[in-house]
Design a protein around this motif. Structure first.
Motif, PDB file in Angstrom:
ATOM      1  N   GLU A 218       0.831  -1.212   0.000  1.00  0.00           N
ATOM      2  CA  GLU A 218       0.000   0.000   0.000  1.00  0.00           C
ATOM      3  C   GLU A 218       0.862   1.259   0.000  1.00  0.00           C
ATOM      4  O   GLU A 218       0.568   2.236  -0.693  1.00  0.00           O
ATOM      5  N   SER A 221       2.141   2.302  -3.408  1.00  0.00           N
ATOM      6  CA  SER A 221       1.156   2.639  -4.433  1.00  0.00           C
ATOM      7  C   SER A 221       1.478   3.996  -5.063  1.00  0.00           C
ATOM      8  O   SER A 221       1.639   5.003  -4.364  1.00  0.00           O
ATOM      9  N   PRO A 227      -1.088   2.156  -8.947  1.00  0.00           N
ATOM     10  CA  PRO A 227      -2.049   2.374  -7.857  1.00  0.00           C
ATOM     11  C   PRO A 227      -3.374   1.652  -8.039  1.00  0.00           C
ATOM     12  O   PRO A 227      -3.977   1.192  -7.062  1.00  0.00           O
ATOM     13  N   ARG A 228      -3.840   1.518  -9.283  1.00  0.00           N
ATOM     14  CA  ARG A 228      -5.108   0.816  -9.497  1.00  0.00           C
ATOM     15  C   ARG A 228      -4.956  -0.680  -9.219  1.00  0.00           C
ATOM     16  O   ARG A 228      -5.841  -1.301  -8.609  1.00  0.00           O
ATOM     17  N   VAL A 230      -2.739  -1.975  -7.197  1.00  0.00           N
ATOM     18  CA  VAL A 230      -2.563  -2.100  -5.746  1.00  0.00           C
ATOM     19  C   VAL A 230      -3.920  -2.139  -5.061  1.00  0.00           C
ATOM     20  O   VAL A 230      -4.170  -2.968  -4.177  1.00  0.00           O
ATOM     21  N   GLN A 231      -4.809  -1.249  -5.469  1.00  0.00           N
ATOM     22  CA  GLN A 231      -6.146  -1.202  -4.880  1.00  0.00           C
ATOM     23  C   GLN A 231      -6.868  -2.531  -5.054  1.00  0.00           C
ATOM     24  O   GLN A 231      -7.491  -3.052  -4.113  1.00  0.00           O
ATOM     25  N   GLN A 232      -6.759  -3.117  -6.247  1.00  0.00           N
ATOM     26  CA  GLN A 232      -7.438  -4.380  -6.516  1.00  0.00           C
ATOM     27  C   GLN A 232      -6.763  -5.549  -5.793  1.00  0.00           C
ATOM     28  O   GLN A 232      -7.434  -6.459  -5.296  1.00  0.00           O
ATOM     29  N   LEU A 234      -5.023  -5.356  -2.921  1.00  0.00           N
ATOM     30  CA  LEU A 234      -5.313  -5.251  -1.485  1.00  0.00           C
ATOM     31  C   LEU A 234      -6.757  -5.660  -1.192  1.00  0.00           C
ATOM     32  O   LEU A 234      -7.015  -6.352  -0.195  1.00  0.00           O
ATOM     33  N   ALA A 235      -7.673  -5.241  -2.054  1.00  0.00           N
ATOM     34  CA  ALA A 235      -9.077  -5.614  -1.846  1.00  0.00           C
ATOM     35  C   ALA A 235      -9.221  -7.132  -1.860  1.00  0.00           C
ATOM     36  O   ALA A 235      -9.936  -7.715  -1.021  1.00  0.00           O
ATOM     37  N   TYR A 238      -7.348  -8.599   1.441  1.00  0.00           N
ATOM     38  CA  TYR A 238      -8.050  -8.323   2.695  1.00  0.00           C
ATOM     39  C   TYR A 238      -9.396  -9.037   2.757  1.00  0.00           C
ATOM     40  O   TYR A 238      -9.830  -9.479   3.821  1.00  0.00           O
TER      41      TYR A 238
END
Length: 300
Positions: A218, A221, A227-228, A230-232, A234-235, A238
């Motif tokens: 994170e 990112s 960054p996009r 990373v968001q996917q 991590l989602a 988690y």
């Protein structure tokens, strides 16, 4: 073919014969991998799924054998591949692209066959000169695959191999590519590769916890990572972290896996957390579930 795989998985040593091996073996590997991918594509075109899977398994065996030079990186390429496959499903890649990212991620470190054992297996931290040698492995990996560059799949795979250590801010290597200029699938491999490296033990340090590694992803990112993506990533991680596969206790395939390291790699990534992406879990009709189907969709 069996003799070639034996050559690729042997411990080459650090003596004077290493120079000849470092020159000849990468050329041989490039030719064999390129030929296998070509044969695999031909098998798929003729709808011979079993033959296609056979060639894919040989490529994976070859790539995984390179990890065995170092017990600390054993299974690394397989784990990176598993993560890339899961991320690919998460972002909705088509079947042909899922196979492409599978090939690119399993081969991403193939250039390390040209790195001296005295550096690759060094138990202490690397000197700047040694790290510079390690940094050559993406370009070396591309060089290994060049003999078969005319094959379209090889061309796209070489982009992944060469650019998986680029950074989103342009501070990576070997070419300093930036942002969208970095091939998309290389950006995927970068995240999976970094996560596995951070959570794996090394002779000079213990691996991070899963939670700390995700925080580091994170933190990177927009600088190190897309960054996009990373968001996917991590989602996905988690969402899956607190869940375990409800079919785990009845999963017969693990009785067939003789290599404990491979078994652990699959259990870590697919039985705890990422079971939604397990090929076995996704088959709801158990009468159609092959006994030798592995969690990543390959076969024993």
């Amino acid at each position: 073919m069996a003799s070639f795989i034996a050559i690729s998985s042997m411990h080459y040593g650090t003596g004077p014969d290493r120079a000849l091996v470092s020159f000849s073996v990468p050329i041989l590997i490039g030719f064999v991998v390129g030929t296998l991918i070509g044969l695999m594509a031909a098998a798929l075109q003729h709808k011979n799924r079993q033959e296609h899977q056979f060639f894919l398994s040989i490529i994976e065996t070859l790539a995984n054998s390179l990890d065995e030079r170092d017990r600390y990186t054993h299974g690394h390429s397989r784990r990176v591949t598993n993560l890339c496959q899961a991320l690919g499903h998460e972002i909705g890649l088509k079947a042909k692209d899922l196979e492409l990212i599978r090939l690119g991620s399993i081969l991403h470190d193939i250039g390390k066959i040209g790195v001296a054992d005295s550096i690759l297996l060094k138990p202490q931290s690397l000197t700047p000169e040694e790290f510079s040698s390690i940094k050559n492995h993406p370009a070396q990996g591309e060089h290994i695959l060049l003999p078969m560059l005319h094959e379209n799949r090889i061309s796209r795979i070489t982009h992944m191999v060469r650019h998986h250590h680029e950074r989103y801010d342009g501070a990576g290597y070997p070419d300093g590519l930036k942002g969208e200029g970095i091939p998309f699938m290389a950006r995927m491999i970068s995240i999976a590769d970094s996560f596995d490296a951070m959570t794996s033990d090394r002779p000079y340090r213990k691996g991070m916890t899963r939670e700390k590694a995700l925080k580091e992803i994170e933190k990177g990112s927009g600088t190190q990572f897309d960054p996009r993506l990373v968001q996917q990533f991590l989602a996905m991680m988690y969402r899956c972290e607190a869940s375990e596969c409800p079919n785990q206790s009845n999963c017969e395939v693990f009785k067939r896996i003789l290599n404990e390291d491979i078994s652990v790699a699959y259990k870590t990534q697919f039985c705890s957390g990422l079971y939604e992406y397990c090929a076995r879990y996704k088959i709801t009709n158990k009468h159609k579930l092959a006994d030798n189907l592995l969690p990543d969709g390959s076969f024993l």
